[in-house]
Design an enzyme around this catalytic site. Structure first.
Site, PDB file in Angstrom:
ATOM      1  N   HIS A 227       0.830  -1.198   0.000  1.00  0.00           N
ATOM      2  CA  HIS A 227       0.000   0.000   0.000  1.00  0.00           C
ATOM      3  C   HIS A 227       0.870   1.256   0.000  1.00  0.00           C
ATOM      4  CE1 HIS A 227      -3.202  -2.796   1.183  1.00  0.00           C
ATOM      5  NE2 HIS A 227      -4.034  -1.870   0.738  1.00  0.00           N
TER       6      HIS A 227
ATOM      7  N   LYS B 178      -0.630   4.877   4.510  1.00  0.00           N
ATOM      8  CA  LYS B 178      -1.542   3.958   5.197  1.00  0.00           C
ATOM      9  C   LYS B 178      -1.087   3.767   6.638  1.00  0.00           C
ATOM     10  CE  LYS B 178      -3.927  -0.488   4.782  1.00  0.00           C
ATOM     11  NZ  LYS B 178      -5.234   0.143   5.070  1.00  0.00           N
TER      12      LYS B 178
END
Length: 270
Positions: free
Chosen positions: A160, A164
């Site tokens: 990600h 995040k």
């Protein structure tokens, strides 16, 4: 017309959901909510998200109860963070507002507290770690692979963007849960490896979390044995896939009387 309130309204997901609701027949944004003391409070959410004026002013979560009452919201969408989401869900369910929850990172206690409020107030909610249609087909495929390749070594890799906040991702944890529920053997979930770990045990399912750049969300589950390897991957290249899935969930939950649902229910995959 389904009246929808969106929390985290200026976040990556919230703003995308607001834009798509305005383009979707049968849905109407009636409230846009963000963090307390937000500097843009009182400004038109349409102008803030590049839509032009839509007549809905940005409000803040410290006035959530009043906003929901005044707007007549029927469904509230939350893609924020675990702790505020629990409080939002408790307030909304107390007022009889159905929920679409895409927030991740809940502790077991937070998840239980939220689900208790939903059940006690007899509202309907969809709760999912990932609303993308493709990733739910990915999940469904994992059921079969875990059943048929249960004696293989299994590893999960997720990647990600650098912003995040939780790891591993909710999607990776959901993948692990599905695998464990469909294995015909004992399993043990671990997170990464370091140092002298010794031989890999058959029971291990290891999740590896990578962070960097602007990766929206990549997930790969690797089934490996002597002589072959099978990899199942899903890659999100745009948040619009998540937004579109959330819109489906709004439409699904709008007329439900009560109950806690997931995206398998929304997509009729059960």
């Amino acid at each position: 017309m389904v009246k929808v309130a969106v929390t985290g309204a200026l976040g990556r997901m919230g703003s995308g959901i607001i834009k798509t609701i305005t383009e979707t027949d049968g849905l109407d944004v009636v409230a846009a909510i963000d963090i307390p003391n937000h500097p843009k409070k009182g400004l038109d959410i349409g102008e803030l998200t590049g839509l032009g004026k839509i007549g809905v002013l940005l409000s803040t979560s410290d006035e959530l109860e009043d906003v929901l009452k005044e707007s007549g919201a029927e469904v509230l969408v939350d893609f924020t963070a675990a702790a505020p989401c629990v409080n939002t869900a408790k307030t909304a369910s107390k007022l009889g507002v159905n929920l679409v929850i895409g927030t991740t990172g809940f502790t077991p206690e937070q998840r239980a507290e939220m689900e208790k409020a939903i059940s006690e107030n007899k509202v309907a909610a969809t709760i999912s770690q990932n609303y993308a249609v493709g990733v739910n087909i990915f999940f469904k495929t994992l059921e079969l692979l875990a059943q048929k390749l249960g004696d293989y070594d299994i590893e999960i890799l997720e990647m990600h963007h650098k912003f995040k906040k939780d790891a591993p991702s909710g999607t990776a944890l959901r993948a692990a849960e599905i695998i464990q529920n469909n294995l015909n053997r004992d399993s043990n979930l671990i997170y990464g490896r370091e140092g002298i770990t010794g031989e890999r045990t058959k029971e291990e399912i290891c999740i590896h979390a990578l962070r960097g750049g602007d990766i929206v969300g990549d997930h790969t589950v690797i089934f490996t044995t002597e002589g072959e390897r099978l990899e199942l991957s899903h890659r999100v290249t745009s948040r619009q896939s998540l937004v579109s899935g959330a819109i489906r969930a709004i439409q699904f939950v709008a007329d439900k009387k009560e109950g806690i649902y997931n995206t398998f229910d929304v997509l009729d995959l059960n």
